[in-house]
Design a protein around this motif. Sequence first.
Motif, PDB file in Angstrom:
ATOM      1  N   SER A   1      60.448 129.416 129.704  1.00 28.33           N
ATOM      2  CA  SER A   1      59.421 128.629 130.368  1.00 28.33           C
ATOM      3  C   SER A   1      59.806 128.384 131.831  1.00 28.33           C
ATOM      4  N   ALA A   2      61.067 128.062 132.065  1.00 27.42           N
ATOM      5  CA  ALA A   2      61.530 127.840 133.442  1.00 27.42           C
ATOM      6  C   ALA A   2      61.465 129.133 134.257  1.00 27.42           C
TER       7      ALA A   2
ATOM      8  N   VAL B   1      70.816 123.418 124.504  1.00 22.27           N
ATOM      9  CA  VAL B   1      69.596 122.617 124.440  1.00 22.27           C
ATOM     10  C   VAL B   1      69.409 121.832 125.730  1.00 22.27           C
ATOM     11  N   ALA B   2      70.514 121.541 126.425  1.00 24.22           N
ATOM     12  CA  ALA B   2      70.478 120.782 127.686  1.00 24.22           C
ATOM     13  C   ALA B   2      69.765 119.446 127.474  1.00 24.22           C
ATOM     14  N   ASP B   3      68.654 119.217 128.180  1.00 19.56           N
ATOM     15  CA  ASP B   3      67.946 117.939 128.101  1.00 19.56           C
ATOM     16  C   ASP B   3      66.864 117.937 127.028  1.00 19.56           C
ATOM     17  N   GLY B   4      66.778 119.033 126.257  1.00 19.90           N
ATOM     18  CA  GLY B   4      65.726 119.130 125.246  1.00 19.90           C
ATOM     19  C   GLY B   4      64.392 119.555 125.821  1.00 19.90           C
ATOM     20  N   ALA B   5      64.374 119.807 127.128  1.00 13.46           N
ATOM     21  CA  ALA B   5      63.174 120.256 127.829  1.00 13.46           C
ATOM     22  C   ALA B   5      63.566 121.489 128.642  1.00 13.46           C
ATOM     23  N   SER B   6      63.025 121.638 129.839  1.00 11.08           N
ATOM     24  CA  SER B   6      63.439 122.759 130.685  1.00 11.08           C
ATOM     25  C   SER B   6      63.829 122.297 132.086  1.00 11.08           C
ATOM     26  N   LEU B   7      63.927 120.983 132.287  1.00 13.80           N
ATOM     27  CA  LEU B   7      64.238 120.468 133.614  1.00 13.80           C
ATOM     28  C   LEU B   7      65.601 120.949 134.097  1.00 13.80           C
TER      29      LEU B   7
ATOM     30  N   VAL C   1      54.089 121.372 140.324  1.00 11.49           N
ATOM     31  CA  VAL C   1      53.454 120.715 139.176  1.00 11.49           C
ATOM     32  C   VAL C   1      54.341 120.843 137.939  1.00 11.49           C
ATOM     33  N   TYR C   2      54.858 122.027 137.730  1.00 10.05           N
ATOM     34  CA  TYR C   2      55.724 122.244 136.567  1.00 10.05           C
ATOM     35  C   TYR C   2      56.946 121.326 136.625  1.00 10.05           C
ATOM     36  N   HIS C   3      57.581 121.258 137.778  1.00 10.84           N
ATOM     37  CA  HIS C   3      58.795 120.443 137.942  1.00 10.84           C
ATOM     38  C   HIS C   3      58.522 118.976 137.623  1.00 10.84           C
ATOM     39  N   LYS C   4      57.406 118.465 138.082  1.00  6.71           N
ATOM     40  CA  LYS C   4      57.097 117.040 137.924  1.00  6.71           C
ATOM     41  C   LYS C   4      56.472 116.712 136.573  1.00  6.71           C
ATOM     42  N   GLU C   5      55.545 117.534 136.115  1.00  5.00           N
ATOM     43  CA  GLU C   5      54.697 117.167 134.975  1.00  5.00           C
ATOM     44  C   GLU C   5      55.089 117.815 133.643  1.00  5.00           C
ATOM     45  N   ILE C   6      55.783 118.944 133.673  1.00  2.00           N
ATOM     46  CA  ILE C   6      56.055 119.695 132.455  1.00  2.00           C
ATOM     47  C   ILE C   6      57.547 119.769 132.134  1.00  2.00           C
ATOM     48  N   ALA C   7      58.354 120.111 133.103  1.00  2.00           N
ATOM     49  CA  ALA C   7      59.780 120.368 132.855  1.00  2.00           C
ATOM     50  C   ALA C   7      60.518 119.219 132.169  1.00  2.00           C
ATOM     51  N   PRO C   8      60.192 117.935 132.434  1.00  2.00           N
ATOM     52  CA  PRO C   8      60.937 116.850 131.772  1.00  2.00           C
ATOM     53  C   PRO C   8      60.506 116.556 130.333  1.00  2.00           C
ATOM     54  N   ALA C   9      59.477 117.220 129.819  1.00  2.22           N
ATOM     55  CA  ALA C   9      58.928 116.911 128.498  1.00  2.22           C
ATOM     56  C   ALA C   9      59.799 117.511 127.396  1.00  2.22           C
TER      57      ALA C   9
ATOM     58  N   ASP D   1      56.275 124.954 125.921  1.00  4.14           N
ATOM     59  CA  ASP D   1      56.559 126.006 124.947  1.00  4.14           C
ATOM     60  C   ASP D   1      55.647 127.214 125.118  1.00  4.14           C
ATOM     61  N   VAL D   2      54.355 126.989 125.282  1.00  2.00           N
ATOM     62  CA  VAL D   2      53.445 128.129 125.377  1.00  2.00           C
ATOM     63  C   VAL D   2      53.701 128.908 126.659  1.00  2.00           C
ATOM     64  N   ILE D   3      54.089 128.235 127.725  1.00  2.00           N
ATOM     65  CA  ILE D   3      54.449 128.925 128.968  1.00  2.00           C
ATOM     66  C   ILE D   3      55.653 129.823 128.729  1.00  2.00           C
ATOM     67  N   GLY D   4      56.636 129.313 127.973  1.00  2.00           N
ATOM     68  CA  GLY D   4      57.819 130.111 127.671  1.00  2.00           C
ATOM     69  C   GLY D   4      57.533 131.266 126.741  1.00  2.00           C
ATOM     70  N   ASP D   5      56.758 131.017 125.696  1.00  4.00           N
ATOM     71  CA  ASP D   5      56.448 132.081 124.742  1.00  4.00           C
ATOM     72  C   ASP D   5      55.634 133.202 125.388  1.00  4.00           C
ATOM     73  N   LEU D   6      54.688 132.853 126.242  1.00  3.07           N
ATOM     74  CA  LEU D   6      53.859 133.883 126.878  1.00  3.07           C
ATOM     75  C   LEU D   6      54.620 134.671 127.934  1.00  3.07           C
TER      76      LEU D   6
END
Length: 277
Positions: free
Chosen positions: A80-81, A101-107, A179-187, A238-243
């Motif tokens: 995803s990252a 796993v790091a932070d459990g997200a992709s940040l 947008v990804y850095h702020k809104e998605i990566a920390p999830a 997840d969908v960003i990473g899978d695609l």
Amino acid sequence: MQKQRTLKTEISYTGIGLHSGREVHATLKPAPEDTGIVFVRTDLPGAPQIHAKAENVTSTLRATTVEDGHKVFTIEHLMSAFHAHRIDNAYVELDSEEPPVADGASLVFFELMAKAGIVEQAKDRKEIVIDKVYRIDDEKTGRFVMVLPYDGFRVSFTSLNPHKLIGVQYEDFHIDEAVYHKEIAPARTIAYEKEIQALREMGLGLGGSLENVIVYNDEGWLNPLHFEDELVRHKILDVIGDLRLAGIIRGHVIAAASGHALNTQLAKEIAAAYAGR
């Protein structure tokens, strides 16, 4: 035409795998043009390579696994990252079968890549510009994921969870790096407390903790949320990473309660349609 991109320099990170619970050292390295994203198992004789391609997906049980003679799993957060940074080519050296796993997200991964730096390469990128609707449905549950033409990269996701604490969540983002850095990566990834023991008996989630997973029970959340709708944002991650397993995509992804199985089926369909173009 856009140019291909890779990392400017290598960068490393050490942590534990989400499901294996094993310590793993990961090193992200620049790669030549037309390499793609390639995992390198440095713990195995000959350091075999596993190409992160849709055709190599062999399992989607609680994570995305790719296999090319040998396997790596839970690659979706890292992929995803890569997709968000629009990195075409990189080696990912691992001394275990699962990235940290790091932070459990992709940040962590997103910021590591930014710290390493990203450079353009000489050759043009083979961007997947979606020119018609591609859709995968689960007819039994009504879940689906689709992608249609769009000038950019956008994801609209509806998450459906029967638990009263979560319910229906929806988000819609035009994805760029900021947008990804702020809104998605920390999830972060999510778990229901009552399921954790059963997962561990299956050999899953052994590296999960309140440091890298948001956990809920029938009373509430066991740890603070980064977002009120963190679940649906992680589903977008997840969908960003899978695609990304199909390539770097230009299009509008729309999904309802989709998971790794549907996501990777769509990636396979897209990759097959664009093979040789």
